[in-house]
Motif scaffolding. Structure first.
Motif, PDB file in Angstrom:
ATOM      1  N   GLN A  20       1.344  -1.217   0.222  1.00 49.85           N
ATOM      2  CA  GLN A  20       0.083  -0.417   0.001  1.00 49.85           C
ATOM      3  C   GLN A  20       0.793   1.034   0.158  1.00 49.85           C
ATOM      4  OE1 GLN A  20      -3.096  -0.343  -0.852  1.00 49.85           O
ATOM      5  NE2 GLN A  20      -3.523  -2.325   0.253  1.00 49.85           N
ATOM      6  N   GLU A  33      -8.106  -3.733  -6.226  1.00 48.76           N
ATOM      7  CA  GLU A  33      -9.064  -3.069  -5.554  1.00 48.76           C
ATOM      8  C   GLU A  33     -10.017  -2.346  -7.141  1.00 48.76           C
ATOM      9  OE1 GLU A  33      -6.256  -0.944  -4.142  1.00 48.76           O
ATOM     10  OE2 GLU A  33      -6.567  -1.000  -2.469  1.00 48.76           O
ATOM     11  N   PRO A  37     -14.952   4.504  -7.161  1.00 48.96           N
ATOM     12  CA  PRO A  37     -15.474   4.814  -5.848  1.00 48.96           C
ATOM     13  C   PRO A  37     -17.004   3.738  -5.252  1.00 48.96           C
ATOM     14  CG  PRO A  37     -16.141   6.340  -7.074  1.00 48.96           C
ATOM     15  CD  PRO A  37     -15.560   5.459  -8.701  1.00 48.96           C
ATOM     16  N   PRO A  38     -17.082   3.863  -4.040  1.00 53.18           N
ATOM     17  CA  PRO A  38     -18.344   3.334  -4.251  1.00 53.18           C
ATOM     18  C   PRO A  38     -20.054   3.994  -4.761  1.00 53.18           C
ATOM     19  CG  PRO A  38     -17.199   4.387  -1.875  1.00 53.18           C
ATOM     20  CD  PRO A  38     -16.309   4.411  -2.801  1.00 53.18           C
ATOM     21  N   ILE A  43     -22.143   7.159  -0.449  1.00 51.29           N
ATOM     22  CA  ILE A  43     -21.847   8.582   0.458  1.00 51.29           C
ATOM     23  C   ILE A  43     -22.305   8.993   1.220  1.00 51.29           C
ATOM     24  CG2 ILE A  43     -20.172  10.897   0.009  1.00 51.29           C
ATOM     25  CD1 ILE A  43     -18.820   8.164  -2.331  1.00 51.29           C
ATOM     26  N   SER A 213     -16.880  -1.985  -3.918  1.00 48.78           N
ATOM     27  CA  SER A 213     -16.028  -0.392  -3.863  1.00 48.78           C
ATOM     28  C   SER A 213     -15.236  -0.371  -2.186  1.00 48.78           C
ATOM     29  CB  SER A 213     -16.511   0.115  -4.792  1.00 48.78           C
ATOM     30  OG  SER A 213     -16.287   0.282  -5.760  1.00 48.78           O
ATOM     31  N   LEU A 214     -15.650  -1.121  -0.861  1.00 52.87           N
ATOM     32  CA  LEU A 214     -15.747  -0.874   0.349  1.00 52.87           C
ATOM     33  C   LEU A 214     -14.068  -1.519   1.050  1.00 52.87           C
ATOM     34  CD1 LEU A 214     -19.614   0.070   1.575  1.00 52.87           C
ATOM     35  CD2 LEU A 214     -17.292   1.446   0.846  1.00 52.87           C
ATOM     36  N   ALA A 215     -13.409  -1.411   0.039  1.00 51.51           N
ATOM     37  CA  ALA A 215     -11.962  -2.488   0.657  1.00 51.51           C
ATOM     38  C   ALA A 215     -12.060  -1.240   2.290  1.00 51.51           C
ATOM     39  CB  ALA A 215     -11.209  -2.097   0.063  1.00 51.51           C
ATOM     40  N   GLY A 216     -11.871  -0.364   1.661  1.00 52.93           N
ATOM     41  CA  GLY A 216     -12.320   1.119   3.443  1.00 52.93           C
ATOM     42  C   GLY A 216     -12.511   0.470   4.543  1.00 52.93           C
ATOM     43  N   ARG A 218     -13.563  -2.901   5.445  1.00 53.52           N
ATOM     44  CA  ARG A 218     -13.451  -3.370   6.143  1.00 53.52           C
ATOM     45  C   ARG A 218     -15.108  -4.205   7.430  1.00 53.52           C
ATOM     46  NH1 ARG A 218     -11.447  -4.190   4.199  1.00 53.52           N
ATOM     47  NH2 ARG A 218      -9.934  -6.508   5.214  1.00 53.52           N
TER      48      ARG A 218
ATOM     49  N   LYS B  51     -14.978  10.230   1.076  1.00 51.39           N
ATOM     50  CA  LYS B  51     -15.244   8.697   1.182  1.00 51.39           C
ATOM     51  C   LYS B  51     -15.164   7.927  -0.288  1.00 51.39           C
ATOM     52  CE  LYS B  51     -17.305  10.686   4.375  1.00 51.39           C
ATOM     53  NZ  LYS B  51     -17.565  11.890   4.986  1.00 51.39           N
ATOM     54  N   GLN B  52     -15.143   8.490  -1.500  1.00 53.72           N
ATOM     55  CA  GLN B  52     -14.539   7.884  -2.673  1.00 53.72           C
ATOM     56  C   GLN B  52     -13.220   7.364  -2.192  1.00 53.72           C
ATOM     57  OE1 GLN B  52     -15.308   9.572  -6.226  1.00 53.72           O
ATOM     58  NE2 GLN B  52     -16.730  10.144  -5.145  1.00 53.72           N
ATOM     59  N   LEU B  54     -12.538   5.537   0.208  1.00 49.24           N
ATOM     60  CA  LEU B  54     -13.333   3.907   0.701  1.00 49.24           C
ATOM     61  C   LEU B  54     -12.778   2.747  -0.240  1.00 49.24           C
ATOM     62  CD1 LEU B  54     -16.432   5.179   2.933  1.00 49.24           C
ATOM     63  CD2 LEU B  54     -13.948   4.262   4.103  1.00 49.24           C
ATOM     64  N   ARG B  55     -12.574   3.155  -2.220  1.00 50.88           N
ATOM     65  CA  ARG B  55     -12.840   1.455  -2.781  1.00 50.88           C
ATOM     66  C   ARG B  55     -11.061   1.332  -1.594  1.00 50.88           C
ATOM     67  NH1 ARG B  55      -9.266   2.558  -6.443  1.00 50.88           N
ATOM     68  NH2 ARG B  55      -8.528   4.415  -7.169  1.00 50.88           N
ATOM     69  N   LEU B  56     -10.316   1.936  -1.949  1.00 54.84           N
ATOM     70  CA  LEU B  56      -9.019   1.570  -1.346  1.00 54.84           C
ATOM     71  C   LEU B  56      -8.890   0.350   0.260  1.00 54.84           C
ATOM     72  CD1 LEU B  56      -7.038   4.739  -2.748  1.00 54.84           C
ATOM     73  CD2 LEU B  56      -7.302   2.163  -4.147  1.00 54.84           C
ATOM     74  N   TYR B  57      -8.218  -0.238   0.237  1.00 51.29           N
ATOM     75  CA  TYR B  57      -7.446  -0.766   1.358  1.00 51.29           C
ATOM     76  C   TYR B  57      -7.062   0.229   2.185  1.00 51.29           C
ATOM     77  CZ  TYR B  57      -8.566  -5.087   0.501  1.00 51.29           C
ATOM     78  OH  TYR B  57      -8.955  -6.513  -0.593  1.00 51.29           O
ATOM     79  N   PRO B  58      -7.435   0.625   4.017  1.00 58.60           N
ATOM     80  CA  PRO B  58      -6.793   1.285   4.356  1.00 58.60           C
ATOM     81  C   PRO B  58      -4.908   0.547   4.443  1.00 58.60           C
ATOM     82  CG  PRO B  58      -8.036  -0.104   5.523  1.00 58.60           C
ATOM     83  CD  PRO B  58      -8.462  -0.975   4.742  1.00 58.60           C
ATOM     84  N   ASP B  59      -4.265   1.643   5.320  1.00 60.37           N
ATOM     85  CA  ASP B  59      -2.963   1.457   5.483  1.00 60.37           C
ATOM     86  C   ASP B  59      -2.805   0.060   6.649  1.00 60.37           C
ATOM     87  OD1 ASP B  59      -0.657   1.287   6.602  1.00 60.37           O
ATOM     88  OD2 ASP B  59      -0.640   3.089   7.788  1.00 60.37           O
ATOM     89  N   ASP B 245     -10.849   0.335   9.731  1.00 63.45           N
ATOM     90  CA  ASP B 245     -10.718   0.632   8.648  1.00 63.45           C
ATOM     91  C   ASP B 245     -10.781   2.331   9.358  1.00 63.45           C
ATOM     92  OD1 ASP B 245     -13.688   2.602   9.164  1.00 63.45           O
ATOM     93  OD2 ASP B 245     -14.602   0.547  10.514  1.00 63.45           O
ATOM     94  N   MET B 246     -10.733   3.023   7.762  1.00 64.98           N
ATOM     95  CA  MET B 246     -10.525   4.442   7.174  1.00 64.98           C
ATOM     96  C   MET B 246     -11.450   5.142   8.028  1.00 64.98           C
ATOM     97  SD  MET B 246      -9.930   3.987   3.117  1.00 64.98           S
ATOM     98  CE  MET B 246      -8.605   3.489   1.993  1.00 64.98           C
ATOM     99  N   LEU B 247     -12.669   5.383   8.308  1.00 65.84           N
ATOM    100  CA  LEU B 247     -12.885   5.880   9.268  1.00 65.84           C
ATOM    101  C   LEU B 247     -13.021   5.914  10.365  1.00 65.84           C
ATOM    102  CD1 LEU B 247     -16.350   6.025   7.106  1.00 65.84           C
ATOM    103  CD2 LEU B 247     -15.196   7.996   7.118  1.00 65.84           C
ATOM    104  N   ALA B 248     -12.351   4.914  11.024  1.00 66.01           N
ATOM    105  CA  ALA B 248     -12.449   4.406  12.272  1.00 66.01           C
ATOM    106  C   ALA B 248     -11.290   5.049  12.666  1.00 66.01           C
ATOM    107  CB  ALA B 248     -12.302   2.920  12.935  1.00 66.01           C
TER     108      ALA B 248
END
Lengths: 352, 352
Positions: A20, A33, A37-38, A43, A213-216, A218, B51-52, B54-59, B245-248
């Motif tokens: 990453q 990925e 986008p989602p 959103i 499209s929601l890898a982010g 989890r 929020k676009q 969110l399609r990617l994995y978080p770190d 997750d990204m938002l957390a």
């Protein structure tokens, strides 16, 4: 290594996820990925969620999401399990079903997390070779086993098994749990969820990370007989009661409600995959037939590690595995049409 | 019970989290949630997140959050581990450090998840009794053990140990890992993070669920010697690479940046706890000294189960445990001042 580690910890070789990178402007075709986008509805749902409520614990059972999944897949809510990505769902399933006297079975070329789970949970396993065409040969799976797991379509090959092939296995393999890991099923396969009512030992796992499209966020899930789901709940509630946060649940539920967006984006990916396959073949690559959002490809005259490095120099990241039998392959995620055109352009420069 | 469950699964008795009722207008003083919403800066950060992405994995390493925690607690980033709530952090720590030949030690009255983890990971344990004043008696903990864990302040009692008491234990107990579970430390205790540089076997866990009003986001963390953190990372990366997750992560980082809000809300809770304690004593209750966002209390003349039921009739939910030694106690979360005034009013009606 520390003297305070358990013996178990000392022996672990963790899974290494795809890179990453923290640099910008890279064309990232390495971790499957979704390039889109989602859904805008996702959103909207996150934006509309009352964030004051984050002070409260989420519903430990994520009932709203389970019900949405049950409705979508036409099963009962007690046939649905949800977790923090399908990786967590799989980890809990290994504990719930695969800690057995007999070794579990999976393909030699497959999701590389499976042997990692086995090490962590001290589960014996046997890896069965793909055939010469890199297909999973379920007919060769012995009936005596502690469980069976494989991705369908398989990763990193992208090759798909038909429901008939799965049914054949399930008719023979009735004494242990069979997990079909469908992370990529929405890009061209038929889901084994259609079979769960016939086979009480079938567990199907899916994820919101790829086709939604929601890898982010989890979110992963499993569908199977209610007794399998109850086993998973037992293990989950002995590990972490609240794995899904409120915003992840909100996002996932909204994603299920936008079928049109789902269809549009997955069809775009399928079309791009077909285009990329044809272009790669034009360049002399062999491309395995893929039902996933990636292709697995090799060139008879160009070393894969070298191609990987040269693409990286051009700011294009693909996935290279240095493992036996597949060390001449590249796994390339289907990006946007513009991204895969840039990839083809770069490959033309490198090879041409 | 299913023939497909592992023997392990058949033997599990899962943790039962506090009730999360789906009815509205209940005064909810049962799961130690913060009565105040997350900081406005947290809400801003979530709303401002693209929020676009969110399609990617978080770190997978959540580096941004680790760095923010390292800065806040004045340690190095490689001394910080993060997970999906402190429940997940604890689960991974049990695997990383507590799978040992000797049994691990924890108090008989304590967080009821500890024996559940032990069952799941097949770890022997010994429970040491609290003293007559319901305090943890660390002096009585034998030096031969596979590990030590306790909450500080303890739950459900609320009683606090001093850093001197912890230091005494750590000076004797050098051969196994000591985990201090500080879910409630911000409501009146001094954190053992101050001791991690002196004791390489000390791991301190905390959560964003209580003092940071983010139970709905699922973020916990651990701080300790970098070798302990490395052990945790090994286990985590063998279980689930991307638990946050990204938002957390976005929410947690923003929460750390609003110290003023944090101070204001925790002081309000401490003031309300003092007020509630005095009122309960006025009504004849015994109240254990609490350093947490709850009080543990009993009435010499009124049965706790009955009080619990009568409060519930009045739409006030507190926590009742039917366990030995504490079956005459209620655990009451500190709500808003209005909520605990309603509680006192109801108790006056019931008892008065």
């Amino acid at each position: 290594m520390s003297k305070y580690w358990s013996e178990l910890t000392k022996g672990l070789v963790p899974y290494v996820p795809g890179e990453q990178p923290k640099v910008q402007n890279l064309i990232k075709l390495n971790t499957n990925e979704n390039p889109y986008p989602p859904s805008p509805k996702v959103i909207e749902a996150i934006d509309g969620f009352d964030k004051q409520r984050l002070r409260l614990y989420p519903d430990p059972n994520s009932d709203v999401l389970k019900q949405a999944l049950a409705d979508y897949h036409e099963v009962n809510k007690n046939q649905v399990f949800v977790g923090n990505g399908s990786d967590e769902v799989l980890a809990l399933a290994f504990m719930a079903f695969f800690k057995q006297a007999e070794p579990i079975l999976f393909p030699d070329i497959s999701y590389s997390f499976y042997p990692v789970y086995c090490n962590l949970f001290e589960i014996d396993y046997q890896q069965l070779p793909l055939n010469e065409a890199f297909e999973i040969d379920l007919a060769g799976y012995p009936a005596e086993n502690g469980g069976v797991i494989f991705p369908n379509p398989n990763a990193p090959t992208g090759r798909l098994l038909s429901l008939d092939q799965l049914r054949n296995l399930l008719q023979r393999n009735t004494e242990s749990v069979v997990i079909v890991d469908e992370a990529y099923i929405d890009f061209g396969g038929e889901s084994a969820i259609a079979l769960v009512d016939q086979f009480p030992n079938l567990l199907v796992t899916q994820t919101f990370s790829k086709s939604r499209s929601l890898a982010g966020s989890r979110v992963g899930f499993a569908i199977g007989h209610e007794e399998l789901i109850e086993g998973l709940e037992r293990v989950k509630n002995s590990f972490n009661s609240y794995p899904l946060d409120m915003l992840a649940v909100t996002a996932a539920v909204a994603a299920l409600q936008d079928e049109e967006y789902f269809e549009t984006t997955r069809n775009k990916i399928i079309d791009s995959r077909d285009w990329l396959t044809a272009e790669l073949q034009q360049l002399g690559f062999e491309v395995l037939p893929s039902a996933a959002n990636f292709v697995f490809t090799r060139h008879p005259e160009h070393d894969a590690a070298e191609l990987f490095a040269k693409l990286r120099e051009r700011a294009i990241l693909v996935r290279y595995f240095s493992a036996t039998r597949i060390d001449q392959f590249l796994r390339i995620t289907i990006g946007t049409q513009a991204e895969i055109e840039a990839l083809v352009f770069a490959l033309n420069e490198i090879i041409g």
